[in-house]
Scaffold this active site. Structure first.
Site, PDB file in Angstrom:
ATOM      1  N   GLY A  27       0.795  -1.130  -0.119  1.00  0.00           N
ATOM      2  CA  GLY A  27      -0.364   0.094  -0.137  1.00  0.00           C
ATOM      3  C   GLY A  27       0.988   1.137  -0.099  1.00  0.00           C
ATOM      4  O   GLY A  27       0.400   2.265   0.619  1.00  0.00           O
ATOM      5  N   ASN A  29       1.622   3.480  -2.219  1.00  0.00           N
ATOM      6  CA  ASN A  29       1.052   4.751  -3.010  1.00  0.00           C
ATOM      7  C   ASN A  29       0.415   5.227  -2.527  1.00  0.00           C
ATOM      8  O   ASN A  29      -0.093   6.605  -3.340  1.00  0.00           O
ATOM      9  CB  ASN A  29       0.904   3.905  -4.972  1.00  0.00           C
ATOM     10  CG  ASN A  29      -0.353   2.834  -3.733  1.00  0.00           C
ATOM     11  OD1 ASN A  29      -0.628   2.143  -3.799  1.00  0.00           O
ATOM     12  ND2 ASN A  29      -1.720   3.642  -4.860  1.00  0.00           N
ATOM     13  N   GLY A  33       0.926   4.563   3.776  1.00  0.00           N
ATOM     14  CA  GLY A  33       2.380   4.182   3.336  1.00  0.00           C
ATOM     15  C   GLY A  33       2.606   4.728   2.798  1.00  0.00           C
ATOM     16  O   GLY A  33       4.387   4.684   2.977  1.00  0.00           O
ATOM     17  N   TYR A 181     -14.000  -5.456   8.363  1.00  0.00           N
ATOM     18  CA  TYR A 181     -12.525  -4.722   9.144  1.00  0.00           C
ATOM     19  C   TYR A 181     -12.136  -4.783  10.188  1.00  0.00           C
ATOM     20  O   TYR A 181     -10.603  -5.260  10.722  1.00  0.00           O
ATOM     21  CB  TYR A 181     -12.849  -2.898   8.600  1.00  0.00           C
ATOM     22  CG  TYR A 181     -12.284  -2.818   8.840  1.00  0.00           C
ATOM     23  CD1 TYR A 181     -10.916  -2.085   7.576  1.00  0.00           C
ATOM     24  CD2 TYR A 181     -11.863  -1.521   9.623  1.00  0.00           C
ATOM     25  CE1 TYR A 181      -9.777  -1.536   8.025  1.00  0.00           C
ATOM     26  CE2 TYR A 181     -10.589  -0.226   9.714  1.00  0.00           C
ATOM     27  CZ  TYR A 181      -9.398  -0.762   9.208  1.00  0.00           C
ATOM     28  OH  TYR A 181      -8.847  -0.053   9.427  1.00  0.00           O
TER      29      TYR A 181
HETATM   30  N1  LIG Z   1      -6.617   6.277   8.018  1.00  0.00           N
HETATM   31  C1  LIG Z   1      -6.749   5.749   8.487  1.00  0.00           C
HETATM   32  O1  LIG Z   1      -6.905   6.561   9.759  1.00  0.00           O
HETATM   33  C2  LIG Z   1      -6.627   4.530   9.364  1.00  0.00           C
HETATM   34  C3  LIG Z   1      -7.061   4.202  10.881  1.00  0.00           C
HETATM   35  C4  LIG Z   1      -6.882   2.450  11.260  1.00  0.00           C
HETATM   36  C5  LIG Z   1      -5.719   1.906  10.414  1.00  0.00           C
HETATM   37  N2  LIG Z   1      -5.627   2.325   9.533  1.00  0.00           N
HETATM   38  C6  LIG Z   1      -4.893   0.997   7.952  1.00  0.00           C
HETATM   39  O2  LIG Z   1      -3.341   1.767   7.729  1.00  0.00           O
HETATM   40  C7  LIG Z   1      -3.624   0.891   6.737  1.00  0.00           C
HETATM   41  C8  LIG Z   1      -3.001   2.034   5.287  1.00  0.00           C
HETATM   42  O3  LIG Z   1      -4.569   2.806   5.051  1.00  0.00           O
HETATM   43  P1  LIG Z   1      -4.247   3.723   4.482  1.00  0.00           P
HETATM   44  O4  LIG Z   1      -5.876   5.047   6.004  1.00  0.00           O
HETATM   45  O5  LIG Z   1      -3.323   5.132   4.721  1.00  0.00           O
HETATM   46  O6  LIG Z   1      -5.257   4.165   3.471  1.00  0.00           O
HETATM   47  P2  LIG Z   1      -5.683   4.057   1.339  1.00  0.00           P
HETATM   48  O7  LIG Z   1      -4.483   5.681   1.488  1.00  0.00           O
HETATM   49  O8  LIG Z   1      -6.199   3.526   1.011  1.00  0.00           O
HETATM   50  O9  LIG Z   1      -3.839   3.038   1.332  1.00  0.00           O
HETATM   51  C9  LIG Z   1      -4.362   1.239   1.431  1.00  0.00           C
HETATM   52  C10 LIG Z   1      -3.997   1.181   0.605  1.00  0.00           C
HETATM   53  O10 LIG Z   1      -4.025  -0.318  -0.300  1.00  0.00           O
HETATM   54  C11 LIG Z   1      -3.635  -0.441  -1.351  1.00  0.00           C
HETATM   55  N3  LIG Z   1      -4.516  -2.438  -1.516  1.00  0.00           N
HETATM   56  C12 LIG Z   1      -6.296  -1.947  -1.006  1.00  0.00           C
HETATM   57  N4  LIG Z   1      -5.976  -3.134  -1.017  1.00  0.00           N
HETATM   58  C13 LIG Z   1      -4.779  -4.084  -2.110  1.00  0.00           C
HETATM   59  C14 LIG Z   1      -4.882  -5.076  -2.714  1.00  0.00           C
HETATM   60  N5  LIG Z   1      -5.462  -5.774  -2.852  1.00  0.00           N
HETATM   61  N6  LIG Z   1      -3.760  -5.361  -2.845  1.00  0.00           N
HETATM   62  C15 LIG Z   1      -2.709  -4.316  -2.690  1.00  0.00           C
HETATM   63  N7  LIG Z   1      -2.205  -3.317  -2.783  1.00  0.00           N
HETATM   64  C16 LIG Z   1      -3.620  -3.127  -2.413  1.00  0.00           C
HETATM   65  C17 LIG Z   1      -4.450   0.382  -2.131  1.00  0.00           C
HETATM   66  O11 LIG Z   1      -4.312   0.718  -3.053  1.00  0.00           O
HETATM   67  P3  LIG Z   1      -4.367   1.419  -4.130  1.00  0.00           P
HETATM   68  O12 LIG Z   1      -4.674   2.698  -4.252  1.00  0.00           O
HETATM   69  O13 LIG Z   1      -4.779   0.556  -5.451  1.00  0.00           O
HETATM   70  O14 LIG Z   1      -6.136   1.116  -3.910  1.00  0.00           O
HETATM   71  C18 LIG Z   1      -3.636   1.863  -0.873  1.00  0.00           C
HETATM   72  O15 LIG Z   1      -2.500   2.085  -1.649  1.00  0.00           O
HETATM   73  C19 LIG Z   1      -4.525   0.189   6.470  1.00  0.00           C
HETATM   74  O16 LIG Z   1      -3.341  -1.015   7.146  1.00  0.00           O
HETATM   75  C20 LIG Z   1      -5.647   0.692   7.311  1.00  0.00           C
HETATM   76  O17 LIG Z   1      -6.491  -0.413   8.138  1.00  0.00           O
HETATM   77  C21 LIG Z   1      -5.692   3.532   8.435  1.00  0.00           C
END
Ligand SMILES: NC(=O)c1ccc[n+]([C@@H]2O[C@H](COP(=O)([O-])OP(=O)(O)OC[C@H]3O[C@@H](n4cnc5c(N)ncnc54)[C@H](OP(=O)(O)O)[C@@H]3O)[C@@H](O)[C@H]2O)c1
Length: 308
Positions: A27, A29, A33, A181
């Site tokens: 993730g 991109n 991440g 989730y």
């Molecule tokens: N943001 C928050 O408030 C928050 C809170 C608690 C936990 N988290 C955790 O933090 C982590 C990162 O999330 P984020 O907030 O940065 O969200 P994000 O911006 O949506 O990033 C998620 C990443 O996961 C990738 N992804 C999704 N499905 C995939 C697949 N099948 N194969 C490979 N890559 C895949 C997405 O790729 P695409 O760009 O192609 O979709 C994107 O790069 C997650 O595990 C999330 O549960 C986030």
């Protein structure tokens, strides 16, 4: 034995020279991440940026290089919802790379209807947990080649919710976007606990974190439930930045005092942002019986085993 206590005011400025480290960020991109990758490259690490679209990865590389022209970056197209993609990536890297830091970071949240991965797993648990379970197993030779590798798995505060019980892992009896989730995020912590127990006596450490909260693309399925306007309000009053949300992952990946198996999150109000610190594990997540059950079920579903 080192203390699990985090320094009172840790910021990424405390990260030392990472020029001899290789990090793989799933993730990479987007969101947290991408921000973790930015800090890692600033400190000299070589980063393998993994994502499911080459186009998005190229955009991320351009963003990171605009910030850090000498950033050492490689891209890896990897779909965590596809065991064949994971096996192909793992086989390629296991023979050629030494990986010091594995960030199991990618995730999806609140998918409105029950959907499945190409292998037939419920999409959220399939991507967030089973995909990272299989990837970690596949990358074990590359992690073992490092002197003291760390596996950082990004969970969420949702891991503590009652709806995250791990029975009905595939949501066959009942599906809810947020309960799937919560299951996936509890599985991230229980997996880390079990991995840490199985790694005892080795130099490898497994740690889980929750990042607090930040507006990223993660909320894309929540539009409608949370309107764009509401998300904008939340951004201002309650949610941190993706930069800050990357701190717990960065802290546990780079700080000497971090203990394998512990769970870290932000120390600020309601644990939404702030300096990373050890936080309470979700209730029962350290139960070895639950860890063994999840491990066996994950092996059965994926057909992947760990050569530990
Ligand atoms: N943001 C928050 O408030 C928050 C809170 C608690 C936990 N988290 C955790 O933090 C982590 C990162 O999330 P984020 O907030 O940065 O969200 P994000 O911006 O949506 O990033 C998620 C990443 O996961 C990738 N992804 C999704 N499905 C995939 C697949 N099948 N194969 C490979 N890559 C895949 C997405 O790729 P695409 O760009 O192609 O979709 C994107 O790069 C997650 O595990 C999330 O549960 C986030």
């Amino acid at each position: 034995m080192p203390s699990t206590l985090a320094p009172a005011h840790w910021t990424p400025d405390r990260i030392g020279d990472l020029r001899d480290r290789v990090a793989l960020v799933t993730g990479g991109n987007s969101g947290i991440g991408l921000e973790a990758a930015r800090v890692l490259t600033r400190h000299g690490a070589r980063v393998l940026l993994a994502g499911r679209s080459q186009e998005k990865l190229d955009e991320a590389v351009a963003t990171l290089r605009a910030d850090q022209p000498t950033a050492r970056l490689d891209t890896i197209v990897l779909d965590l919802g596809c065991l064949a993609s994971i096996a192909e990536t793992s086989a390629r890297l296991a023979d050629t790379e030494t990986i010091d830091l594995l960030f199991n970071n990618a995730g999806v949240m609140n998918v409105p209807e029950r959907r499945t991965t190409s292998d037939g797993f419920e999409l959220t648990v399939g991507t967030n947990h089973l995909g990272h379970f299989a990837l970690t197993a596949g990358l074990l030779p590359a992690l073992r080649r490092a002197e003291a590798a760390r596996v950082v798995t990004v969970s969420a505060i949702a891991a503590t919710w009652r709806s995250g019980r791990l029975d009905d892992l595939m949501s066959l009896r009942r599906y809810g976007g947020m309960s799937a989730y919560a299951k996936s995020k509890r599985a991230n912590v229980v997996f880390t606990q079990e991995l840490s127990r199985r790694l005892a006596g080795t130099a490898l450490r497994a740690v889980s974190v929750h990042p607090g909260s930040a507006v990223t693309n993660l909320q894309r399925h929540s539009e409608g439930v949370l309107s764009r306007a509401m998300i904008a309000v939340l951004r201002n009053v309650a949610m941190g930045s993706p930069e800050g949300a990357a701190w717990p992952s960065l802290y546990v990946a780079t700080s000497p005092e971090v203990i394998s198996g512990a769970f870290y999150g932000p120390a600020g109000r309601d644990q939404t942002s702030g300096t990373p610190k050890p936080v309470k594990l979700p209730r029962g997540a350290d139960d070895p019986a639950e860890g063994a059950r999840l491990w066996a079920e994950s092996e059965r579903l994926t057909g992947v085993t760990f050569a530990l």
